[in-house]
Design a protein around this motif. Structure first.
Motif, short mmCIF file in Angstrom:
data_model
loop_
_atom_site.label_atom_id
_atom_site.label_comp_id
_atom_site.label_asym_id
_atom_site.label_seq_id
_atom_site.Cartn_x
_atom_site.Cartn_y
_atom_site.Cartn_z
N ARG A 108 0.82 -1.21 0.00
CA ARG A 108 0.00 0.00 0.00
C ARG A 108 0.86 1.26 0.00
N GLU A 147 2.38 1.82 -3.32
CA GLU A 147 1.39 2.31 -4.27
C GLU A 147 1.20 3.81 -4.13
N GLU A 164 -4.46 -7.10 -7.97
CA GLU A 164 -5.16 -6.05 -7.22
C GLU A 164 -4.30 -4.80 -7.05
N ARG A 167 -5.15 -1.09 -8.39
CA ARG A 167 -5.27 -0.01 -7.42
C ARG A 167 -4.32 1.14 -7.77
N ALA A 171 -13.71 -3.53 -10.30
CA ALA A 171 -12.60 -3.29 -9.38
C ALA A 171 -13.09 -3.06 -7.96
N VAL A 217 -11.02 -3.16 -4.57
CA VAL A 217 -10.21 -2.00 -4.94
C VAL A 217 -11.12 -0.78 -4.77
N GLU A 232 -10.59 2.21 -4.18
CA GLU A 232 -10.19 3.47 -4.79
C GLU A 232 -10.96 3.75 -6.07
#
Length: 953
Positions: free
Chosen positions: A148, A151, A194, A198, A231, A236, A238
């Motif tokens: 995370r 990302e 995933e 994302r 998604a 996901v 977001e």
């Protein structure tokens, strides 16, 4: 340089191909192969090695940690030859909890690519350079297994690259931005990772949030809402942010069927507090705003279907936690959603009141944004529809957040807002004003009251007139937690309404609701009435005009406002009371007459009693005969009517003249369910039981009946109804050997309990938690709170009964009447059986109690005061129908005795109660199978399934 159009066409072709590929690993190959023709002729060397600051790319990859150890500052020496001053100032990226850097090296080729990019001479192949650039972007965005924090960092870096490109002018830079967008779109639509999805969605969301013009470009390149919906459903979350940013139509949002997932997102809102995601719209905030669309943008049925999914405590708790402090737009959406939830299900109100951060909603009220102030006014208008003591506590919280400043803001809103919001602001201001000193802020109070009165007297806008009347009717009253106004119920209790059957003739009130026991009600009503009445006669003139409104809701609400003001005016100076009496009395009289709803007639009695006190009593001599007759008919329900009659007779004695003409006002039903075997009023609606076992519910408005519910739980005929005071429940007895206990839950009837018996049930009645029943074999049983049955009158065959407070009166097959004390179980025979052999088949078919008189029906109708029955065992009056026919059913009202006899089962005979003279008959058209009287109306259920009603006018 080659043809730019050719380059663009090739780029578009490459983009289309990328969306057809299924594996993101091929992205590099696509870019390096398919774009060779178009990019070969472009002079990109200057862009790659000069115009773009290479530290931007380097920052994306330099924080990779090798497998042999952590990246140290000395590693920067590897790229010193790049000559970038920005690299010299490069800062080591943030570390995780173990002291390691947040991005780990997945492949050492990223750094090698950068070195290779820098070492390429300007005259080298352009395609090699663009391929290297593409590899860098690909490694940053689409490496498998991203964490995370990695990302988040990737989002910032790639967004910076994109924004740097957009600042350059020229086709070559546009093409490179297209490269990035196409890569992101292909990853969203094809990737199974995933983390890849994302990262791609987050980058695209960040780009769009900073530049809304990108939305159309992305849509043209093939962004599909269904990919984003997929998604979201793959966790996901977001993608919710991106869906909101691309601004799809409500219809497009609805087709995605995202509501359950959006609910899950808002319920995890705490996990999005802080961090890099807080720099832009969070997934829970985006979900909240999409939910706002789903509950406001469609028709009533669709909106309510969506509201049903979110009006749960768990979801409401999540919704309240979504907005971030001082984020105006997020709180606007929250307020809009909460308002709809409360309107959909009033039970949400209590939970929302406990959870809501009042300060943030006050900030909406004081903001200069019109939408914010409007939704804040709606929110406070809805949330304050709660029991008065709780409302006062909430008002106190609002006061503590600003006091006079809040009043100033509301005053400005009254002066500047649209009509509807002007009235809502006036309502809130007047309630807040009650917490201030009486001598302060008179101007605010005056402006608020004048705004309400102006709308009330203006019939050009029926919507604002109705809203103004509604506000005034409940300003001095209270609400249930469901938001239902309970001011009328509170006033009716003051008028002396006690009978459970009379209470259920009135619309849907829960008479056991704690809001009616609110200790602070009287003080609040007295205080606010005192302040409003300082404006004098204009208040009463405006209310009198509202009483004459052609809109029934407006006239009824004005009557309610006059009633609660009257509770205080009776304590004021005689001059103001007399002045109000002169203005109002002649109009209020019209609400006493039969044909109107019982609540209106009782409120009118309360008003006359309060306003005509003192000097105003002389006005009672001008009562018409119709008004006096109406008061006489109400005297069995409220002591106020009887008191007013006594005073009127004192000033001007009057010989009663009774109108015996009955007018039919109702005919409803058909033969689909068989004979109408039972009738009763429950929570303001008429319930009818049928021979088939069906129960139908009718909403009676004047001369119109609307079927609102049709249910069939009994297997055989519904023979009788009764009311159970604990829980305000309805009982139905049936030939299927059961007694069912019903309760209105929301707008539906639910069967709470089934009491099984050994025989079919012929009649039921109640006293507290006790249920009395007569079976088919003429046995009488009583069921206690635990539903244990016990026999009563074991030595008698029972035909009928009537329960009064503390006593049960039983009519027997041998023509005797028994009185049983409920508390002591003591039995007394107050009418002995006749010893004549011809009377053996003449049972007591019906018993009625009216005031302190008991009436029985057999071959004759007999009546006497209960004391005289006990003392002498003989009746004071006796009415003998023609031909000595058997009386099957009987009902008693103030002026009349209604009887249905065996020789004319289609007809209902009318006898005067005072003189025992027969004055007419009513034809039901077929055999009468059930009989009911309520609010001066006599109702007959027939064998043909039709219900007919008449009223004496």
């Amino acid at each position: 340089m080659s043809n730019p159009g050719y380059a663009l066409s090739m780029l578009q072709a490459a983009g289309n191909l990328m969306h057809r590929e299924s594996d993101e690993v091929n992205i590099t190959k696509i870019f390096s192969g398919r774009f060779s023709t178009s990019f070969n002729d472009l002079d990109l060397t200057e862009y790659i090695l000069g115009d773009i600051e290479l530290h931007t790319f380097y920052n994306c990859i330099v924080n990779e940690e090798t497998s042999l150890g952590r990246l140290q500052r000395r590693d920067l020496q590897k790229v010193d030859h790049l000559g970038s001053s920005a690299l010299q100032n490069y800062q080591i990226p943030m570390t995780d909890r173990q002291g390691t850097y947040t991005r780990r090296l997945k492949d050492t080729s990223c750094q090698n690519n950068l070195d290779e990019l820098r070492s390429c001479p300007q005259d080298n192949s352009h395609i090699e350079q663009i391929g290297i650039l593409e590899k860098i972007i690909s490694k940053l965005c689409f490496s498998k297994g991203l964490g995370r924090s990695e990302e988040d960092y990737t989002v910032l870096q790639v967004t910076t690259i994109y924004e740097t490109l957009t600042k350059k002018t020229g086709l070559k830079y546009t093409l490179l931005t297209d490269v990035i967008l196409n890569q992101l779109l292909m990853a969203i639509s094809t990737s199974k990772e995933e983390g890849v999805i994302r990262a791609s969605i987050s980058i695209l969301s960040t780009i769009i949030s900073r530049n809304q013009s990108v939305v159309e470009d992305v849509k043209q390149k093939g962004l599909r809402l269904c990919d984003l919906a997929s998604a979201i459903k793959r966790n996901v979350y977001e993608a919710a942010t991106l869906i909101y940013l691309v601004n799809p139509s409500p219809a497009e949002i609805k087709t995605l069927e995202l509501l359950p997932t959006l609910v899950d997102i808002v319920c995890t809102s705490n996990s999005y507090k802080g961090g890099l995601t807080s720099l832009m719209l969070t997934p829970p905030a985006a979900s909240l705003m999409i939910i706002e669309v789903l509950v406001t943008a469609f028709d009533y049925t669709t909106n309510n279907m969506h509201l049903e999914a979110i009006s749960l405590p768990r979801v409401l708790s999540g919704l309240v936690n979504v907005p971030r402090t001082d984020n105006l737009e997020e709180y606007i959406s929250l307020a809009a959603v909460l308002v709809r939830c409360i309107r959909f299900d009033g039970q949400c109100r209590k939970y929302v009141a406990l959870l809501t951060p009042i300060a943030q909603f006050i900030s909406l009220l004081t903001s200069k944004q019109r939408r914010a102030t409007c939704v804040a006014l709606e929110f406070f208008h809805e949330i304050l529809r709660m029991p008065r003591s709780s409302a006062i506590s909430l008002l106190q919280q609002i006061k503590e957040e600003g006091s006079n400043s809040n009043l100033c803001v509301l005053l400005v809103l009254i002066l500047e807002s649209q009509p509807e919001y002007k009235l809502i602001a006036a309502n809130l201001l007047l309630q807040l004003d009650m917490l201030e000193d009486s001598s302060s802020e008179v101007l605010y109070r005056k402006e608020a009251v004048e705004a309400l009165l102006e709308s009330l007297t203006c019939e050009d806008n029926s919507t604002t007139q109705q809203l103004s009347a509604s506000i005034l009717s409940n300003l001095g009253g209270t609400y249930a937690w469901t938001g239902e106004p309970y001011t009328v119920a509170w006033l009716l209790r003051k008028s002396g309404l006690k009978s459970l059957h009379d209470k259920n003739t009135i619309r849907n009130f829960d008479w056991s609701d704690p809001s009616l026991q609110d200790a602070g009600m009287d003080a609040w009503c007295s205080k606010i009435a005192g302040r409003i009445m300082k404006m004098g006669a204009p208040i009463f003139r405006a209310l009198e005009k509202g009483l004459k409104s052609k809109t029934k809701r407006v006239s009824r609400d004005c009557l309610t406002a006059i009633a609660w003001l009257g509770c205080e005016i009776v304590k004021t100076q005689d001059d103001l009371r007399y002045s109000a009496c002169e203005i109002l009395l002649s109009t209020i009289e019209q609400f006493v007459h039969p044909g109107l709803e019982l609540e209106e007639r009782l409120l009118a009695c309360l008003c006359i009693y309060n306003y005509a006190s003192g000097k105003g009593m002389q006005k009672l001599i001008y009562f018409s005969e119709g008004v006096r007759e109406s008061l006489r008919r109400l005297s069995n329900i409220t002591w106020m009517a009887e008191e007013l009659l006594r005073v009127a007779d004192y000033f001007q004695p009057n010989k009663w003249r009774i109108s015996c003409v009955h007018t039919q006002i109702l005919e409803v039903g058909n033969n689909c369910s068989g004979a109408v075997t039972a009738l009763i009023y429950y929570k303001g609606q008429l319930y009818s039981g049928y021979a088939t076992g069906a129960i139908k519910v009718w909403d009676i408005k004047g001369q119109t009946a609307t079927l609102v519910l049709d249910m069939k739980e009994h297997r055989k005929a519904v023979t009788c109804f009764s009311l159970l005071e604990p829980g305000n429940c309805l009982l139905s007895g049936s030939a299927d050997k059961t007694i069912r206990i019903w309760q209105m839950v929301g707008r539906k009837m639910e069967c709470l309990e089934v009491i099984a018996t050994k025989e079919s049930i012929q009649a039921i009645d109640t006293s507290g938690e006790l249920i009395f029943a007569i079976t088919h074999s003429h046995k009488m049983k009583v069921f206690d709170a635990c539903r244990k049955a016990k026999d009563l009158c074991k030595n008698k065959h029972v035909k009928c009964m009537r329960v009064t407070p503390g006593k049960v009166y039983i009519g027997c097959m041998d023509s005797s009447i028994q009185e049983i004390s409920i508390t002591s179980n003591r039995q007394q025979e107050i009418k002995v059986p006749l010893k004549i052999w011809t009377m053996q088949n003449r049972p007591i078919n019906s018993i009625a109690i009216y005031k302190d008189w008991l009436y029985s029906a057999s071959v004759t109708v007999e009546g006497s005061s209960i004391k005289d029955w006990r003392r002498h065992g003989k009746p004071q009056i006796s009415v003998a129908p023609e031909r000595k026919e058997n009386v099957l059913a009987m009902r008693i009202v103030e002026d009349f005795i209604y009887v249905n006899c065996s020789s004319s089962t289609n007809n209902l005979q009318i006898w005067l109660r005072g003189t025992q003279n027969k004055v007419g008959r009513l034809s039901a058209g077929s055999k009468i199978t059930s009989l009911l009287t309520a609010n001066d109306v006599v109702l007959c259920g027939t064998e043909s399934g039709v219900i007919k009603g008449w009223i004496p006018l």
